[in-house]
Scaffold this motif. Structure first.
Motif, PDB file in Angstrom:
ATOM      1  N   HIS A 161       0.864  -1.221  -0.011  1.00 57.34           N
ATOM      2  CA  HIS A 161       0.069   0.043  -0.003  1.00 57.34           C
ATOM      3  C   HIS A 161       0.895   1.141  -0.006  1.00 57.34           C
ATOM      4  O   HIS A 161       0.754   2.125  -0.758  1.00 57.34           O
ATOM      5  CB  HIS A 161      -0.930  -0.339   1.330  1.00 57.34           C
ATOM      6  CG  HIS A 161      -2.144  -0.887   1.200  1.00 57.34           C
ATOM      7  ND1 HIS A 161      -2.706  -1.091   0.121  1.00 57.34           N
ATOM      8  CD2 HIS A 161      -2.733  -1.546   2.211  1.00 57.34           C
ATOM      9  CE1 HIS A 161      -3.744  -2.460   0.356  1.00 57.34           C
ATOM     10  NE2 HIS A 161      -3.659  -2.478   1.557  1.00 57.34           N
ATOM     11  N   TYR A 190      -6.763  -1.842   5.117  1.00 61.05           N
ATOM     12  CA  TYR A 190      -5.502  -0.949   5.603  1.00 61.05           C
ATOM     13  C   TYR A 190      -4.769  -0.318   4.480  1.00 61.05           C
ATOM     14  O   TYR A 190      -3.681   0.211   4.654  1.00 61.05           O
ATOM     15  CB  TYR A 190      -4.313  -2.137   5.881  1.00 61.05           C
ATOM     16  CG  TYR A 190      -4.843  -2.957   7.134  1.00 61.05           C
ATOM     17  CD1 TYR A 190      -5.827  -2.546   8.238  1.00 61.05           C
ATOM     18  CD2 TYR A 190      -4.444  -4.116   7.279  1.00 61.05           C
ATOM     19  CE1 TYR A 190      -6.128  -3.388   9.090  1.00 61.05           C
ATOM     20  CE2 TYR A 190      -4.862  -5.154   8.290  1.00 61.05           C
ATOM     21  CZ  TYR A 190      -5.602  -4.497   9.129  1.00 61.05           C
ATOM     22  OH  TYR A 190      -5.983  -5.561  10.233  1.00 61.05           O
ATOM     23  N   ILE A 191      -5.696   0.092   3.449  1.00 59.93           N
ATOM     24  CA  ILE A 191      -5.336   1.180   2.321  1.00 59.93           C
ATOM     25  C   ILE A 191      -4.921   2.419   2.999  1.00 59.93           C
ATOM     26  O   ILE A 191      -3.695   2.989   2.894  1.00 59.93           O
ATOM     27  CB  ILE A 191      -6.360   1.377   1.275  1.00 59.93           C
ATOM     28  CG1 ILE A 191      -6.370   0.102   0.541  1.00 59.93           C
ATOM     29  CG2 ILE A 191      -5.686   2.423   0.193  1.00 59.93           C
ATOM     30  CD1 ILE A 191      -7.438   0.235  -0.636  1.00 59.93           C
ATOM     31  N   HIS A 221       1.221   4.097  -2.776  1.00 63.28           N
ATOM     32  CA  HIS A 221       0.888   5.426  -2.412  1.00 63.28           C
ATOM     33  C   HIS A 221       2.159   6.412  -2.867  1.00 63.28           C
ATOM     34  O   HIS A 221       2.069   7.511  -3.343  1.00 63.28           O
ATOM     35  CB  HIS A 221       0.885   5.621  -0.972  1.00 63.28           C
ATOM     36  CG  HIS A 221       1.008   7.164  -0.493  1.00 63.28           C
ATOM     37  ND1 HIS A 221       2.007   7.641   0.166  1.00 63.28           N
ATOM     38  CD2 HIS A 221      -0.071   7.981  -0.365  1.00 63.28           C
ATOM     39  CE1 HIS A 221       1.652   8.937   0.343  1.00 63.28           C
ATOM     40  NE2 HIS A 221       0.362   9.144  -0.030  1.00 63.28           N
ATOM     41  N   VAL A 232      -4.170   3.040   6.053  1.00 63.84           N
ATOM     42  CA  VAL A 232      -2.797   2.984   6.617  1.00 63.84           C
ATOM     43  C   VAL A 232      -1.550   3.116   6.033  1.00 63.84           C
ATOM     44  O   VAL A 232      -0.673   4.064   6.221  1.00 63.84           O
ATOM     45  CB  VAL A 232      -2.476   1.483   7.407  1.00 63.84           C
ATOM     46  CG1 VAL A 232      -1.212   1.534   8.324  1.00 63.84           C
ATOM     47  CG2 VAL A 232      -3.681   1.099   8.050  1.00 63.84           C
ATOM     48  N   GLY A 233      -1.631   2.536   4.555  1.00 59.93           N
ATOM     49  CA  GLY A 233      -0.454   2.826   3.773  1.00 59.93           C
ATOM     50  C   GLY A 233      -0.343   4.049   2.987  1.00 59.93           C
ATOM     51  O   GLY A 233       0.553   4.762   2.503  1.00 59.93           O
ATOM     52  N   PHE A 234      -1.577   4.931   3.042  1.00 62.53           N
ATOM     53  CA  PHE A 234      -1.760   6.072   2.357  1.00 62.53           C
ATOM     54  C   PHE A 234      -1.566   7.240   3.475  1.00 62.53           C
ATOM     55  O   PHE A 234      -1.845   8.434   2.956  1.00 62.53           O
ATOM     56  CB  PHE A 234      -3.011   6.249   1.597  1.00 62.53           C
ATOM     57  CG  PHE A 234      -2.964   5.584   0.086  1.00 62.53           C
ATOM     58  CD1 PHE A 234      -2.501   4.165   0.100  1.00 62.53           C
ATOM     59  CD2 PHE A 234      -2.999   6.261  -0.966  1.00 62.53           C
ATOM     60  CE1 PHE A 234      -2.357   3.615  -1.010  1.00 62.53           C
ATOM     61  CE2 PHE A 234      -2.900   5.830  -2.149  1.00 62.53           C
ATOM     62  CZ  PHE A 234      -2.454   4.495  -2.363  1.00 62.53           C
ATOM     63  N   CYS A 235      -1.758   7.210   4.818  1.00 56.85           N
ATOM     64  CA  CYS A 235      -1.489   8.112   5.530  1.00 56.85           C
ATOM     65  C   CYS A 235      -0.299   8.888   5.559  1.00 56.85           C
ATOM     66  O   CYS A 235       0.815   8.283   5.594  1.00 56.85           O
ATOM     67  CB  CYS A 235      -1.612   7.492   7.091  1.00 56.85           C
ATOM     68  SG  CYS A 235      -1.215   8.934   8.238  1.00 56.85           S
ATOM     69  N   VAL A 290      -9.735   7.771   0.297  1.00 57.35           N
ATOM     70  CA  VAL A 290      -9.060   6.762  -0.130  1.00 57.35           C
ATOM     71  C   VAL A 290      -9.824   5.446   0.185  1.00 57.35           C
ATOM     72  O   VAL A 290      -9.754   4.560  -0.328  1.00 57.35           O
ATOM     73  CB  VAL A 290      -7.649   6.472   0.920  1.00 57.35           C
ATOM     74  CG1 VAL A 290      -6.894   5.176   0.660  1.00 57.35           C
ATOM     75  CG2 VAL A 290      -6.591   7.567   0.216  1.00 57.35           C
ATOM     76  N   CYS A 291     -10.776   5.411   1.185  1.00 63.01           N
ATOM     77  CA  CYS A 291     -11.560   4.449   1.671  1.00 63.01           C
ATOM     78  C   CYS A 291     -12.580   4.172   0.693  1.00 63.01           C
ATOM     79  O   CYS A 291     -13.504   4.867   0.348  1.00 63.01           O
ATOM     80  CB  CYS A 291     -12.234   4.818   3.133  1.00 63.01           C
ATOM     81  SG  CYS A 291     -13.199   3.370   3.709  1.00 63.01           S
ATOM     82  N   LEU A 347      -9.438  10.544   4.019  1.00 60.75           N
ATOM     83  CA  LEU A 347     -10.946  10.135   3.608  1.00 60.75           C
ATOM     84  C   LEU A 347     -11.349   9.634   2.184  1.00 60.75           C
ATOM     85  O   LEU A 347     -12.216   8.507   2.047  1.00 60.75           O
ATOM     86  CB  LEU A 347     -11.889  11.399   3.868  1.00 60.75           C
ATOM     87  CG  LEU A 347     -11.845  11.691   5.140  1.00 60.75           C
ATOM     88  CD1 LEU A 347     -12.654  13.288   5.352  1.00 60.75           C
ATOM     89  CD2 LEU A 347     -12.732  10.848   6.029  1.00 60.75           C
ATOM     90  N   ASN A 357       1.821   8.509   8.699  1.00 62.27           N
ATOM     91  CA  ASN A 357       2.410   7.276   9.062  1.00 62.27           C
ATOM     92  C   ASN A 357       1.755   7.114  10.646  1.00 62.27           C
ATOM     93  O   ASN A 357       2.154   6.695  11.581  1.00 62.27           O
ATOM     94  CB  ASN A 357       3.838   6.971   9.307  1.00 62.27           C
ATOM     95  CG  ASN A 357       4.486   6.796   7.878  1.00 62.27           C
ATOM     96  OD1 ASN A 357       3.835   6.425   6.942  1.00 62.27           O
ATOM     97  ND2 ASN A 357       5.555   7.469   7.788  1.00 62.27           N
TER      98      ASN A 357
END
Ligand code: SF4
Ligand code: SF4
Ligand code: SF4
Lengths: 718, 65, 130
Positions: free
Chosen positions: A268, C87-88, A272, C90-93, C62-63, C60, C96
């Motif tokens: 992911h 968990y997309i 990203h 999570v990876g896109f935050c 991304v979900c 927001l 982190n």
């Protein structure tokens, strides 16, 4: 939706089976749902340890069930032919991108042998969570029926369903509304449907839905190849509907979730950070390939004559992005797909056909469709591509086959092999988008020249020769099909390895087995026959594995780790291969290695090859493609790459001074056809096959697929 | 003369990797450039100068379908 | 709304905030289940990085399931009923600031309740307007 209530009232219950809800254990429910539509049987069959060991799931299960259901004489429209749908052990995990695919297996109307198609949408995973690793459908109904599987209340029904639409954009909407308790509940319903074109052609496909919560509409993903939708409608199935509420991160029952999490978080993050500088899948999906293929002279233009066109920029992904695709919406075809390639066009106003004037959401446009119905037909108009894409989908027509067969027709028309009289007035010249759309409507609705076109390239060749006096040699050179399946949209002329990747593929020339053009033609990494044979050993097997497990190919190599280029074998994307091994082990609790991964595929791959043999094909002569796969058939083609071809001939020591183009075409052909044969020699050897392309006894023993009937069959060919 | 993916290309004074990519029409983005066996980082494509006789490999990851 | 703000230079690495968070959210004292993370700097032992959600809202869109939403108080929260644990986000935050634990389906993220700031002995974390 009030009319949905009316429609449901009109259903007539034919059979019902109540069942114990299962729980998924390490990726399997260990049961298959068997349905016979001739006598309305519904029953549960065990999935055996042996099946899991040898066939894994997905395509493997489909092949095994079909093998046992039919004989070598079975035709696609015999009642004993089956449609099997199964995801695979990994299918349904929500953490790793591309983990919700369904695999469809049946006997193909166009190839006469077994076909498999890999498709997104929620059906496969929800079917498993409802308690079934696979759905096996045999027999034929008398009237239009649906099969409904309720995965929360534990029952399956077969119901006559006279009123709902056959066309997919409506069918998916109606059945989703019918079986969802509320708007919120819609995402828990998945529908499989075809369309009227699947009744009227041999290239019918299936649409698998998923409900897009943000757009508030069901989206459609296609199981396109080989006429699976035609078989579906021949069985009088209107739709398959499954409902399961409660998908969670552990519904697939993984043995060791941490292994999956580790791989998932890595990828992911990778997507990203890197997708925007790599393939931009999240922005434009596979559409980015159009301009790439055009730049590398690989985009099929005008029936694969050429590899690029100045107008191809009009079909570039940026145009689709700016004018059509809606951005920032959840375009993953299953939960957890951060690759999110499934782009859509919202509020598209249709200009032709039965739905003219309506505004629709179109699942468009993917590379194959843009290249096939667009460039390959000499039409460079995105508005047309979206319209044609919509109708292919809702009619249930495979847009790859549609593109390739229209391109073939257009070339025949331009070369005077067919004319207006034969086409019923349609001026099917390259670039004529009105005529192309009209032909799609004719195919969909089964009238006029559409009836001939809808039979596919192989049958058209025969008709054009027998009825319209076409020159059989020429027709065979330019009709882009192998084994009866229309070619997908890449020009393979300058890549010997890709010629093999296409023409030796088990189901016919579809790139999902191997796409080696960059490695071979551009990078020149695999110069010798042995190198090419090794690539044609490894990649088709590696890619087969996706179909055994319910996976999508794209997150494997349409994104790569930043340091992938520094690895020993960048083409394999080694870090992602390790991810797949970890996920498999994390789900199943097994402990396979990268080598065993390949071995798993090798079993199923060889079994499928032998399946072809059983149906009367599967030997060397069925791996030989029309000459246009290998090189220039016509003067115009030769001239478009004159320098390349002249140089090649010179390097080979041919004397070309003063020779006419025709003579040079002949020389080149002699050379290339010989090269292709040598490639077969090398590949068969590497795969452990005889020189006729049949797996040896030793190979099947090594793979553990030496079932008595397999041994008996191949013994005749040793 | 330089070699690009095993084919000859005429050498031009001061040419960078970016020039080579442009001349070859290598527009695909998932590539790794290797000059005389050494990987060149992406951010140097615009500045890295090719020398006459260099052997340039531009590895395309296959992607596709 | 008030969110957790940080002054990492004051942090002594006691980890009380992580215990407090996991206790408030999951009724266990387990830093692995905390929405705030204190991580010692590899290059500078004795100094710490503090990772916690700043409610920027980038996750927001991304979900896929609309499980991520902005609550009335402005905090970005996860609706457990809708979340499928992909968990997309999570990876896109970009910060982190989301975490994963195999026993918990949904990502672990800050809800801006303030419990952690109340136990911090040094003032390294505190509540302040966004
Ligand atoms: S990459 Fe595209 S096709 Fe593959 S799973 Fe994701 S959304 Fe579906
Ligand atoms: S983990 Fe849950 S909240 Fe995060 S993106 Fe996936 S479904 Fe949405
Ligand atoms: S504010 Fe509450 S939820 Fe956020 S980190 Fe602190 S204790 Fe955890």
């Amino acid at each position: 939706m009030e009319n949905v209530i009316e429609m449901k009232k009109a259903h007539r219950l034919l059979a019902r089976m109540d069942y114990e809800l299962g729980k998924v254990d390490k990726g399997y429910t260990n049961r298959t749902l068997y349905i016979n539509l001739s006598d309305n049987t519904i029953k549960s069959k065990p999935v055996t340890e042996q099946m899991k060991e040898i066939f894994i799931g997905g395509r493997g299960f489909g092949l095994w069930y079909l093998w046992n259901a039919i004989t070598e004489k079975t035709k696609w429209n015999d009642p004993e032919n089956e449609i099997i749908i199964s995801t695979g052990p990994i299918g349904g995990i929500t953490q790793y991108p591309g983990a919700g695919k369904s695999l469809v297996v049946t006997l193909s109307p166009t190839t006469g042998s077994v076909i498999d198609s890999n498709v997104g949408g929620y059906f496969g995973p929800l079917l498993k969570f409802a308690g079934w690793d696979a759905l096996e459908i045999q027999g034929k109904a008398e009237k239009d029926v649906i099969i409904y599987i309720d995965g929360n209340n534990g029952y399956v029904t077969i119901e006559e369903a006279p009123l709902e639409a056959v066309d997919s954009h409506l069918a998916a909407e109606q059945f989703t509304a019918m079986y969802a308790d509320s708007e919120e509940d819609k995402r828990n319903v998945a529908v499989v449907s075809a369309g009227r074109g699947a009744e009227n052609t041999l290239i019918g496909m299936l649409n698998f839905s998923f409900f897009d919560v943000k757009r508030g509409v069901p989206r459609l993903k296609q199981a396109g190849r080989g006429g699976v939708g035609t078989v579906f409608r021949d069985k009088k199935i209107k739709a398959l509907v499954v409902k399961y509420t409660g998908v969670k991160g552990d519904t697939n029952g993984p043995a060791d979730k941490q292994k999956i999490i580790n791989a998932a978080l890595k990828i992911h993050k990778e997507i990203h950070d890197l997708d925007k500088v790599q393939n931009r899948m999240r922005e434009v999906g596979t559409a980015h390939l159009t301009e790439i293929m055009n730049d590398y002279d690989l985009l099929p233009v005008m029936n694969f004559q050429y590899g690029s066109h100045p107008d191809a920029v009009k079909l570039s992904s940026d145009i689709f992005k700016e004018k059509y695709f809606t951005q920032g919406l959840p375009d993953g075809c299953w939960y957890g797909c951060s690759m999110a390639c499934a782009k859509a066009v919202d509020n598209f106003e249709l200009k032709t056909g039965p739905y003219k004037g309506q505004k629709v959401c179109v699942d468009a446009a993917e590379y194959e469709t843009i290249a096939g119905i667009g460039a390959n037909c000499g039409i460079f108009d995105p508005e047309y591509v979206v319209e044609a894409n919509f109708y292919c989908d809702t009619y249930g027509l495979d847009s790859i086959s549609t593109g390739t067969l229209m391109a073939f027709i257009m070339e025949c028309y331009e070369r005077g092999i067919i004319n207006k009289e034969i086409t019923g007035g349609l001026e099917l010249k390259f670039g004529n988008k009105e005529a192309a759309l009209e032909l799609i409507h004719q195919m969909g609705n089964g009238y006029g020249f559409g009836k001939i076109a809808g039979q596919g390239v192989r049958r058209m060749k025969k008709i054009f020769v027998e009825e319209y006096g076409a020159d059989p040699d020429f027709i065979n050179d330019i009709g882009m099909e192998v084994k009866g399946l229309e070619c997908s949209q890449y020009v393979s002329k300058e890549s010997l390895a890709q010629q093999g990747g296409y023409a030796m593929a088990n189901k016919g020339p579809q790139h999902d087995e191997a796409w080696l053009i960059f490695m071979d033609m551009v990078n020149k990494q695999i110069p010798t026959f042995e190198d090419k044979a090794q690539a044609l050993f490894y990649f088709p097997l590696f890619r087969t594995w996706f179909g055994l497990n319910g996976l999508c190919k794209l997150p494997w190599n349409d994104i790569e780790p930043a340091d992938n280029g520094l690895t020993d074998e960048p083409a394999k994307v080694p870090e992602h291969v390790r991810n797949y091994v970890d996920i498999f082990n994390g789900v199943t609790g097994k402990n396979i290695t990268e080598e065993e991964l390949i071995l798993q595929s090798e079993r199923v791959y060889n079994f499928q090859r032998i399946f072809n043999l059983r149906m009367g094909y599967g030997t060397r002569k069925y791996d030989i493609p029309p000459y246009r796969f290998l090189g220039p058939v016509t003067k115009e083609e030769y001239e478009s790459r004159m320098e390349r071809y002249d140089n090649q001939l010179k390097e080979l020591g041919y004397e070309i001074e003063g020779k006419t183009v025709e003579e040079k075409i002949r020389m080149l052909r002699e050379y290339r056809e010989d090269q292709y044969q040598k490639l077969c020699d090398a590949v068969y050897k590497r795969r452990g096959w005889t020189q006729d392309g049949v797996p040896t006894l030793e190979t099947v023993k090594r793979l553990g697929i030496d079932f008595p009937d397999v041994v008996e069959l191949i013994s005749k060919y040793q | 003369m330089i070699k690009v993916n095993k084919e000859d290309m005429e050498y031009q004074e001061g040419m960078t990797i970016e020039d080579v990519l442009r001349r070859k029409k290598y527009t695909f983005r998932m590539i790794t450039v290797i000059v005389n066996g050494k990987v060149v980082p992406k951010d140097q494509y615009a500045t890295y100068r090719i020398k006459d006789g260099d052997n340039v490999d531009v590895l395309h990851i296959m992607s596709g379908g | 709304m008030k969110i957790v703000k940080t002054k990492p230079e004051l942090c002594n690495g006691c980890g009380a905030c992580m215990t407090a968070c996991s206790k408030t959210r999951y009724k266990v004292e387990d830093p692995e289940k905390s929405a705030i993370r204190i991580i010692e700097k590899a290059e500078k032992p004795g100094s710490f990085d503090i990772f916690v959600c700043n409610h920027c809202g980038e996750c927001l869109p991304v979900c896929n399931t609309e499980a991520l939403y902005q609550a009335k108080n402005g905090a970005i929260r996860i609706d457990d009923k809708k979340c499928v644990g992909c968990y997309i986000c999570v990876g896109f935050c970009p910060n982190n600031a989301m975490y994963v634990h195999p026993d918990i389906n949904e990502p672990i993220k800050c809800i801006a309740c303030g419990a952690c700031t109340r136990v911090c002995p040094t003032g390294a974390i505190y509540m302040e307007e966004k």
